[in-house]
Motif scaffolding. Structure first.
Motif, mmCIF file in Angstrom:
data_model
loop_
_atom_site.group_PDB
_atom_site.id
_atom_site.type_symbol
_atom_site.label_atom_id
_atom_site.label_comp_id
_atom_site.label_asym_id
_atom_site.label_seq_id
_atom_site.Cartn_x
_atom_site.Cartn_y
_atom_site.Cartn_z
ATOM 1 N N LYS A 179 23.401 53.234 40.288
ATOM 2 C CA LYS A 179 24.715 52.578 40.248
ATOM 3 C C LYS A 179 25.323 52.659 38.849
ATOM 4 O O LYS A 179 26.516 52.887 38.696
ATOM 5 N N ARG A 180 24.501 52.491 37.827
ATOM 6 C CA ARG A 180 25.016 52.562 36.452
ATOM 7 C C ARG A 180 25.539 53.968 36.131
ATOM 8 O O ARG A 180 26.580 54.119 35.505
ATOM 9 N N ARG A 226 27.902 51.655 49.971
ATOM 10 C CA ARG A 226 27.868 50.360 49.277
ATOM 11 C C ARG A 226 28.661 50.410 47.972
ATOM 12 O O ARG A 226 29.125 49.381 47.484
ATOM 13 N N CYS A 227 28.820 51.609 47.421
ATOM 14 C CA CYS A 227 29.570 51.787 46.168
ATOM 15 C C CYS A 227 31.027 52.148 46.410
ATOM 16 O O CYS A 227 31.745 52.502 45.463
ATOM 17 N N GLY A 237 18.581 49.914 39.520
ATOM 18 C CA GLY A 237 20.022 49.897 39.297
ATOM 19 C C GLY A 237 20.556 51.069 38.487
ATOM 20 O O GLY A 237 21.742 51.102 38.168
ATOM 21 N N PHE A 293 23.816 54.248 50.158
ATOM 22 C CA PHE A 293 24.034 53.881 48.761
ATOM 23 C C PHE A 293 25.496 54.119 48.379
ATOM 24 O O PHE A 293 26.154 53.240 47.817
ATOM 25 N N TYR A 294 26.007 55.300 48.689
ATOM 26 C CA TYR A 294 27.390 55.615 48.318
ATOM 27 C C TYR A 294 28.387 54.743 49.088
ATOM 28 O O TYR A 294 29.403 54.339 48.522
ATOM 29 N N HIS A 346 28.855 54.513 38.124
ATOM 30 C CA HIS A 346 29.982 53.809 37.501
ATOM 31 C C HIS A 346 30.403 54.485 36.190
ATOM 32 O O HIS A 346 31.600 54.580 35.899
#
Length: 154
Positions: free
Chosen positions: A94-95, A126-127, A91, A123-124, A98
């Motif tokens: 993602k951290r 999903r973000c 993770g 990945f991007y 963000h």
């Protein structure tokens, strides 16, 4: 203990080493072996060290740098998100993402962009990033790599 801290010029080589390890581990199949070797050759003094003067950050766990990320205010761009292979799938990506998005918001940006490597596009997405077309990333060293330009409204 988890910490995200601003990188200093003395962190350039460790940031470069994290980048090298991440690319050689994560980009297998997305790029040829020769592209990965060309992409990761050299040292921080070959120009990577100049990034430390931007909003460049290191993620440290128990004081040990394990990931990087950068916000380029001039281009409203997020980049250099690299995770050391032994810390992938925890993770951290993602951290870091963000953290950089929050910083961009705090600095008044309403959207950010990035050039996703082929292995990182999902990945991007999903973000919350969007982008379908392909482009060629031209590195400062002259290397050309396929990428997907993406953006996200903040």
């Amino acid at each position: 203990m988890f910490e995200i801290r601003r990188a200093t010029p003395s962190d350039a080589q460790i940031a470069f080493d994290i980048r090298r390890l991440a690319i050689r581990h994560q980009c297998i199949g997305a790029y040829s072996e020769q592209q990965m070797l060309d992409w990761t050759k050299g040292s921080a003094e070959d120009g990577y060290d100049t990034l430390m003067h931007k909003h460049f950050y290191l993620v440290c766990i128990e004081g040990e740098p394990v990931a990087t990320g950068m916000l380029d205010l001039e281009h409203c761009e997020i980049g250099a998100i690299f995770i050391r292979p032994d810390f992938m799938h925890c993770g951290l990506g993602k951290r870091v993402l963000h953290f950089l998005e929050d910083m961009a918001r705090d600095l008044g940006l309403t959207e950010v962009c990035l050039d996703a490597t082929l292995n990182a596009v999902d990945f991007y997405r999903r973000c919350g990033y969007v982008g379908e077309g392909s482009a060629v990333y031209q590195s400062p060293s002259g290397l050309q790599l396929a990428c997907v330009p993406m953006m996200k409204k903040l």
